[in-house]
Scaffold this motif. Structure first.
Motif, PDB file in Angstrom:
ATOM      1  N   ARG A  85       6.103  38.092  -2.857  1.00 28.76           N
ATOM      2  CA  ARG A  85       4.697  38.292  -3.221  1.00 28.76           C
ATOM      3  C   ARG A  85       4.014  36.930  -3.311  1.00 28.76           C
ATOM      4  N   GLU A  86       2.940  36.761  -2.556  1.00 32.47           N
ATOM      5  CA  GLU A  86       2.241  35.478  -2.538  1.00 32.47           C
ATOM      6  C   GLU A  86       1.438  35.296  -3.819  1.00 32.47           C
ATOM      7  N   LEU A  87       1.680  34.200  -4.527  1.00 33.00           N
ATOM      8  CA  LEU A  87       0.978  33.895  -5.774  1.00 33.00           C
ATOM      9  C   LEU A  87      -0.070  32.811  -5.595  1.00 33.00           C
ATOM     10  N   ASP A 137      14.506  21.638   6.850  1.00 41.09           N
ATOM     11  CA  ASP A 137      14.507  22.865   7.660  1.00 41.09           C
ATOM     12  C   ASP A 137      14.278  24.097   6.790  1.00 41.09           C
ATOM     13  N   PHE A 138      13.296  24.008   5.899  1.00 46.24           N
ATOM     14  CA  PHE A 138      13.011  25.102   4.965  1.00 46.24           C
ATOM     15  C   PHE A 138      11.508  25.220   4.808  1.00 46.24           C
ATOM     16  N   ASP A 139      10.973  26.408   5.089  1.00 55.87           N
ATOM     17  CA  ASP A 139       9.550  26.670   4.907  1.00 55.87           C
ATOM     18  C   ASP A 139       9.396  28.024   4.224  1.00 55.87           C
ATOM     19  N   LEU A 140       8.999  28.000   2.973  1.00 58.21           N
ATOM     20  CA  LEU A 140       8.917  29.205   2.156  1.00 58.21           C
ATOM     21  C   LEU A 140       7.968  30.238   2.765  1.00 58.21           C
ATOM     22  N   GLU A 141       6.841  29.782   3.270  1.00 58.80           N
ATOM     23  CA  GLU A 141       5.863  30.696   3.854  1.00 58.80           C
ATOM     24  C   GLU A 141       6.412  31.378   5.103  1.00 58.80           C
ATOM     25  N   TYR A 195       5.389  31.697  -4.158  1.00 58.74           N
ATOM     26  CA  TYR A 195       5.757  33.105  -4.060  1.00 58.74           C
ATOM     27  C   TYR A 195       6.635  33.525  -5.231  1.00 58.74           C
ATOM     28  N   SER A 196       6.548  34.805  -5.562  1.00 59.77           N
ATOM     29  CA  SER A 196       7.572  35.423  -6.409  1.00 59.77           C
ATOM     30  C   SER A 196       8.484  36.227  -5.490  1.00 59.77           C
ATOM     31  N   VAL A 197       9.742  36.321  -5.897  1.00 57.06           N
ATOM     32  CA  VAL A 197      10.734  37.059  -5.128  1.00 57.06           C
ATOM     33  C   VAL A 197      11.569  37.883  -6.093  1.00 57.06           C
ATOM     34  N   VAL A 198      11.828  39.128  -5.723  1.00 52.25           N
ATOM     35  CA  VAL A 198      12.770  39.961  -6.465  1.00 52.25           C
ATOM     36  C   VAL A 198      13.916  40.284  -5.519  1.00 52.25           C
ATOM     37  N   ALA A 199      15.129  39.951  -5.943  1.00 51.65           N
ATOM     38  CA  ALA A 199      16.301  40.185  -5.101  1.00 51.65           C
ATOM     39  C   ALA A 199      17.511  40.438  -5.985  1.00 51.65           C
ATOM     40  N   GLY A 200      18.260  41.469  -5.664  1.00 53.72           N
ATOM     41  CA  GLY A 200      19.445  41.779  -6.442  1.00 53.72           C
ATOM     42  C   GLY A 200      19.147  42.000  -7.915  1.00 53.72           C
ATOM     43  N   GLY A 201      17.967  42.503  -8.217  1.00 49.26           N
ATOM     44  CA  GLY A 201      17.567  42.744  -9.602  1.00 49.26           C
ATOM     45  C   GLY A 201      17.054  41.516 -10.320  1.00 49.26           C
ATOM     46  N   LYS A 202      17.062  40.351  -9.658  1.00 48.61           N
ATOM     47  CA  LYS A 202      16.617  39.095 -10.254  1.00 48.61           C
ATOM     48  C   LYS A 202      15.213  38.739  -9.770  1.00 48.61           C
ATOM     49  N   TYR A 203      14.479  38.043 -10.634  1.00 40.69           N
ATOM     50  CA  TYR A 203      13.109  37.623 -10.316  1.00 40.69           C
ATOM     51  C   TYR A 203      13.046  36.092 -10.340  1.00 40.69           C
ATOM     52  N   ILE A 204      12.306  35.539  -9.389  1.00 41.67           N
ATOM     53  CA  ILE A 204      12.088  34.096  -9.394  1.00 41.67           C
ATOM     54  C   ILE A 204      10.724  33.776  -8.807  1.00 41.67           C
ATOM     55  N   GLU A 205      10.149  32.665  -9.254  1.00 41.29           N
ATOM     56  CA  GLU A 205       8.959  32.113  -8.620  1.00 41.29           C
ATOM     57  C   GLU A 205       9.355  30.796  -7.967  1.00 41.29           C
ATOM     58  N   VAL A 206       8.910  30.628  -6.725  1.00 44.94           N
ATOM     59  CA  VAL A 206       9.282  29.466  -5.927  1.00 44.94           C
ATOM     60  C   VAL A 206       8.018  28.871  -5.329  1.00 44.94           C
ATOM     61  N   CYS A 207       7.914  27.538  -5.341  1.00 47.41           N
ATOM     62  CA  CYS A 207       6.790  26.877  -4.699  1.00 47.41           C
ATOM     63  C   CYS A 207       7.298  25.683  -3.900  1.00 47.41           C
ATOM     64  N   GLU A 212       6.156  21.909  -1.814  1.00 44.01           N
ATOM     65  CA  GLU A 212       5.260  20.827  -1.409  1.00 44.01           C
ATOM     66  C   GLU A 212       6.041  19.931  -0.460  1.00 44.01           C
ATOM     67  N   GLY A 213       5.716  19.998   0.815  1.00 49.48           N
ATOM     68  CA  GLY A 213       6.498  19.257   1.784  1.00 49.48           C
ATOM     69  C   GLY A 213       7.934  19.737   1.779  1.00 49.48           C
ATOM     70  N   ARG A 214       8.880  18.803   1.615  1.00 49.84           N
ATOM     71  CA  ARG A 214      10.285  19.186   1.564  1.00 49.84           C
ATOM     72  C   ARG A 214      10.759  19.481   0.148  1.00 49.84           C
ATOM     73  N   LEU A 215       9.881  19.268  -0.830  1.00 47.07           N
ATOM     74  CA  LEU A 215      10.244  19.509  -2.224  1.00 47.07           C
ATOM     75  C   LEU A 215      10.012  20.977  -2.582  1.00 47.07           C
ATOM     76  N   VAL A 216      11.074  21.649  -3.010  1.00 43.68           N
ATOM     77  CA  VAL A 216      10.996  23.068  -3.362  1.00 43.68           C
ATOM     78  C   VAL A 216      11.363  23.218  -4.839  1.00 43.68           C
ATOM     79  N   ARG A 217      10.522  23.939  -5.581  1.00 44.28           N
ATOM     80  CA  ARG A 217      10.741  24.147  -7.011  1.00 44.28           C
ATOM     81  C   ARG A 217      11.098  25.610  -7.263  1.00 44.28           C
ATOM     82  N   PHE A 218      12.203  25.803  -7.951  1.00 49.03           N
ATOM     83  CA  PHE A 218      12.694  27.130  -8.302  1.00 49.03           C
ATOM     84  C   PHE A 218      12.581  27.292  -9.809  1.00 49.03           C
ATOM     85  N   ASP A 219      11.815  28.284 -10.261  1.00 49.67           N
ATOM     86  CA  ASP A 219      11.602  28.488 -11.691  1.00 49.67           C
ATOM     87  C   ASP A 219      12.750  29.321 -12.263  1.00 49.67           C
TER      88      ASP A 219
END
Length: 273
Positions: A24-26, A8-12, A31-43, A45-52
């Motif tokens: 920001r779409e990469l 039940d998770f869809d990044l887009e 996507y890259s996301v900035v929240a609470g002063g923190k930066y992350i890139e997330v991608c 594939e299906g149900r597999l989500v990778r957080f850098d």
């Protein structure tokens, strides 16, 4: 890099849902996301989500931000089978999550959102951060800007905000920032209030009416019974819920149902964002 299989998770869908303006779409599903002063890139594939990010940062920041401990399948199963409209809305936004955003940032973003569209809100927020946000560096050494602190914005003048083209919203932002800095409105206290009291207190801020306060309660304070009513939602209520939205059935999750409806109206019935 952290990998998780998430139902039940869809990044887009989350990025396009109109609740946050610093995605920001990469690339495709990246996507890259900035929240609470923190930066992350997330991608994804299906149900597999990778957080850098590191395991520690994932657990302390991003697990909560993306509301990953909540069972959104339970919310979707709660939808009445006879409610064909809401069933379609849930199917269209089946991967939505209610983000847990920083309070001050959410206040400013939703003051900006008044009588505005998502593209223009995003641009205004980007410019605000570029001009007044602290310079930070991500894991690759690239520069990004944190959201401006309440103290920084309280010290601004209307002339300094003019390049962002906020219109009448600039006065609201400056006034709200000064209310917080002066202690007239205590955001730390608001964080610990229940939904009704938080909404009332937020409406003391300049530029924050009922709808904006509901958005802040939902997207920053995670009061998931908040139900913001804008033009889209009002039209839906008039067309599909003439006897009123079934608040009793969805008590404790009305905000999640609202988000399914809002997203469906954006991408399903009224054209893509």
């Amino acid at each position: 890099m952290i990998e998780r299989e998430i139902a039940d998770f869809d990044l887009e869908q989350i990025a396009r849902s109109g609740q946050c303006f610093r995605f920001r779409e990469l690339g495709e599903k990246r996507y890259s996301v900035v929240a609470g002063g923190k930066y992350i890139e997330v991608c994804q594939e299906g149900r597999l989500v990778r957080f850098d990010c590191s395991e520690e940062t994932f657990e302390s920041v991003w697990r909560g931000y993306f509301d990953l401990d909540a069972d959104y399948g339970r919310y979707k199963r709660a939808v009445a089978k006879r409610d064909q409209y809401l069933q379609r809305a849930v199917a269209a936004g089946c991967g939505l999550r209610i983000l847990r955003q920083e309070l001050w940032e959410t206040i400013v973003c939703f003051i900006i959102s008044q009588q505005n569209n998502i593209g223009r809100i995003t641009k205004c927020v980007e410019n605000l951060c570029s001009l007044f946000g602290e310079i930070c560096y991500n894991r690759s050494g690239q520069v990004y800007n944190a959201f401006p602190t309440v103290e920084r914005l309280a010290a601004c003048t209307l002339e300094e905000l003019a390049p962002i083209r906020l219109g009448y919203r600039a006065r609201y932002i400056l006034s709200a920032a000064r209310q917080v800095v002066s202690g007239e409105v205590d955001l730390e206290a608001v964080r610990h209030m229940d939904y009704a009291h938080a909404r009332t207190e937020l409406m003391r801020l300049s530029g924050v009416g009922r709808k904006v306060a509901e958005c802040i309660c939902l997207f920053a304070l995670h009061h998931i019974d908040a139900f913001p009513i804008d033009t889209h939602i009002r039209q839906v209520l008039n067309e599909h819920y003439r006897r009123g939205f079934p608040n009793r059935r969805y008590h404790g999750m009305r905000g999640i149902m609202q988000q399914y409806i809002f997203y469906y109206e954006l991408i399903g019935e009224r054209g893509k964002i």
